[in-house]
Design a protein around this motif. Sequence first.
Motif, PDB file in Angstrom:
ATOM      1  N   GLY A 117       1.693   6.065 -10.268  1.00 17.05           N
ATOM      2  CA  GLY A 117       1.953   7.484 -10.049  1.00 17.05           C
ATOM      3  C   GLY A 117       0.786   8.278  -9.509  1.00 17.05           C
ATOM      4  O   GLY A 117       0.932   9.450  -9.176  1.00 17.05           O
ATOM      5  N   THR A 121       0.423   3.959  -3.496  1.00 17.59           N
ATOM      6  CA  THR A 121       1.201   3.479  -2.351  1.00 17.59           C
ATOM      7  C   THR A 121       0.988   4.374  -1.127  1.00 17.59           C
ATOM      8  O   THR A 121       0.775   3.889  -0.014  1.00 17.59           O
ATOM      9  N   THR A 122       1.055   5.674  -1.359  1.00 19.53           N
ATOM     10  CA  THR A 122       0.867   6.618  -0.260  1.00 19.53           C
ATOM     11  C   THR A 122      -0.529   6.471   0.348  1.00 19.53           C
ATOM     12  O   THR A 122      -0.687   6.506   1.572  1.00 19.53           O
ATOM     13  N   ASP A 263      -4.966  18.450  -2.939  1.00 18.05           N
ATOM     14  CA  ASP A 263      -4.316  19.695  -2.508  1.00 18.05           C
ATOM     15  C   ASP A 263      -3.522  20.365  -3.617  1.00 18.05           C
ATOM     16  O   ASP A 263      -3.200  21.534  -3.528  1.00 18.05           O
ATOM     17  N   GLU A 289       1.164  15.048   1.367  1.00 17.54           N
ATOM     18  CA  GLU A 289       2.054  13.889   1.240  1.00 17.54           C
ATOM     19  C   GLU A 289       2.290  13.149   2.542  1.00 17.54           C
ATOM     20  O   GLU A 289       2.857  12.064   2.549  1.00 17.54           O
TER      21      GLU A 289
HETATM   22  P1  GDP Z   1       1.874   5.294  -6.887  1.00 19.63           P
HETATM   23  O1  GDP Z   1       2.873   5.173  -7.983  1.00 19.63           O
HETATM   24  O2  GDP Z   1       0.494   5.345  -7.406  1.00 19.63           O
HETATM   25  O3  GDP Z   1       2.036   4.278  -5.813  1.00 19.63           O
HETATM   26  O4  GDP Z   1       2.089   6.734  -6.260  1.00 19.63           O
HETATM   27  P2  GDP Z   1       2.834   7.192  -4.922  1.00 19.63           P
HETATM   28  O5  GDP Z   1       2.053   6.801  -3.734  1.00 19.63           O
HETATM   29  O6  GDP Z   1       4.246   6.776  -4.976  1.00 19.63           O
HETATM   30  O7  GDP Z   1       2.701   8.775  -5.065  1.00 19.63           O
HETATM   31  C1  GDP Z   1       3.277   9.500  -6.131  1.00 19.63           C
HETATM   32  C2  GDP Z   1       3.678  10.881  -5.626  1.00 19.63           C
HETATM   33  O8  GDP Z   1       2.516  11.602  -5.254  1.00 19.63           O
HETATM   34  C3  GDP Z   1       4.556  10.841  -4.385  1.00 19.63           C
HETATM   35  O9  GDP Z   1       5.527  11.860  -4.492  1.00 19.63           O
HETATM   36  C4  GDP Z   1       3.592  11.132  -3.254  1.00 19.63           C
HETATM   37  O10 GDP Z   1       4.219  11.742  -2.148  1.00 19.63           O
HETATM   38  C5  GDP Z   1       2.609  12.056  -3.921  1.00 19.63           C
HETATM   39  N1  GDP Z   1       1.285  12.041  -3.305  1.00 19.63           N
HETATM   40  C6  GDP Z   1       0.493  10.969  -3.042  1.00 19.63           C
HETATM   41  N2  GDP Z   1      -0.688  11.353  -2.496  1.00 19.63           N
HETATM   42  C7  GDP Z   1      -0.638  12.706  -2.394  1.00 19.63           C
HETATM   43  C8  GDP Z   1      -1.569  13.715  -1.909  1.00 19.63           C
HETATM   44  O11 GDP Z   1      -2.687  13.458  -1.463  1.00 19.63           O
HETATM   45  N3  GDP Z   1      -1.143  15.016  -2.008  1.00 19.63           N
HETATM   46  C9  GDP Z   1       0.093  15.342  -2.504  1.00 19.63           C
HETATM   47  N4  GDP Z   1       0.406  16.644  -2.550  1.00 19.63           N
HETATM   48  N5  GDP Z   1       0.950  14.441  -2.967  1.00 19.63           N
HETATM   49  C10 GDP Z   1       0.614  13.134  -2.906  1.00 19.63           C
END
Ligand code: GDP
Length: 308
Positions: A117, A121-122, A263, A289
Amino acid sequence: DKLKSALTKTKDVLRTDVRDLFKAGVILDDAKLEEFFRGLVTTDMGVVAAQSIVDELKAKFGGRTVEPDDVWGVVKGKLKEILRGEGDCNWDVTDPLSPLNLAEEGPTVILVCGVNGVGKTTSIAKLANYLQKAGKKVVLAAGDTFRAAAVAQLTMWSERLGCEIVTKPAGTDPAAVAFEGCDRGVESGADVIIIDTAGRLQTHQNLMQELGKIHRVIGKRIPGAPHESLLVLDATTGQNGLSQATKFSEAANCTGIVLAKLDGTAKGGVVVAIREKMGIPVKYVGVGEQIDDMELFSPDDFVDALFS
Ligand code: GDP
């Protein structure tokens, strides 16, 4: 620019809690310094950094009339000094790949870890995008085999980015996925292999074992790998996540931090606490995002944006 707007909430805190303390001609007495200390701490930079700034202000201007520019000059200088660390982040701010330790020959392997979370991944997708834009061929390995959703999400990104991905059925040993990712990378002549790892919360011991195994397996397939081991942290949790992050960082032998979601938080000062507590540099910050919402972290640009 994006960094400035990402820091809006943190800047708001500073503006209301701290900035008004220093109007032209104000006397910098202990009460003012104490108020200033509390304001700095609100940004989550940590008491150590806040105290060192206040100490320096007291030594330079204590009990005297001050001009705001002089005060901010000291504050900015001190923060830059802390964030620059031992000069391990002297990278070229015009080249988004410069914080990365790239292999001199053969594929570079980047291991990415972090708790579910946080934005792992992003951040992997954003990094792959940077690399591809610089003409590098990227292979992804979906090593978070405990979460079907993580594999699906990374697969979606790979399709959007047009890069190859190695996946295995849920429950497969993450080290097996990492190994196959390296294999594919070598076979296909990839420049960079990015390996996702499990982000479930687990005991320190298990985590050490799992990450240790991944390290060994990767190193066997590609000597010297992983070349980079990035830990993704969520800026919105501020300092709360730092003791756990330190454990992760030790288990994975982390070489850098990606601080996602800068952000969305007023706790942007956490960058300073990370630097002090973890001793490894923040290399990238997530500022939104979208795929290109990630910036190389530059101590000078960060501090200037914070006080702009
Ligand atoms: P993971 O479970 O660690 O792989 O997390 P995800 O990549 O799925 O991200 C979790 C949530 O955080 C998603 O809704 C993303 O769009 C959001 N997110 C990730 N990085 C950022 C960021 O730099 N800024 C914002 N505002 N949201 C982000």
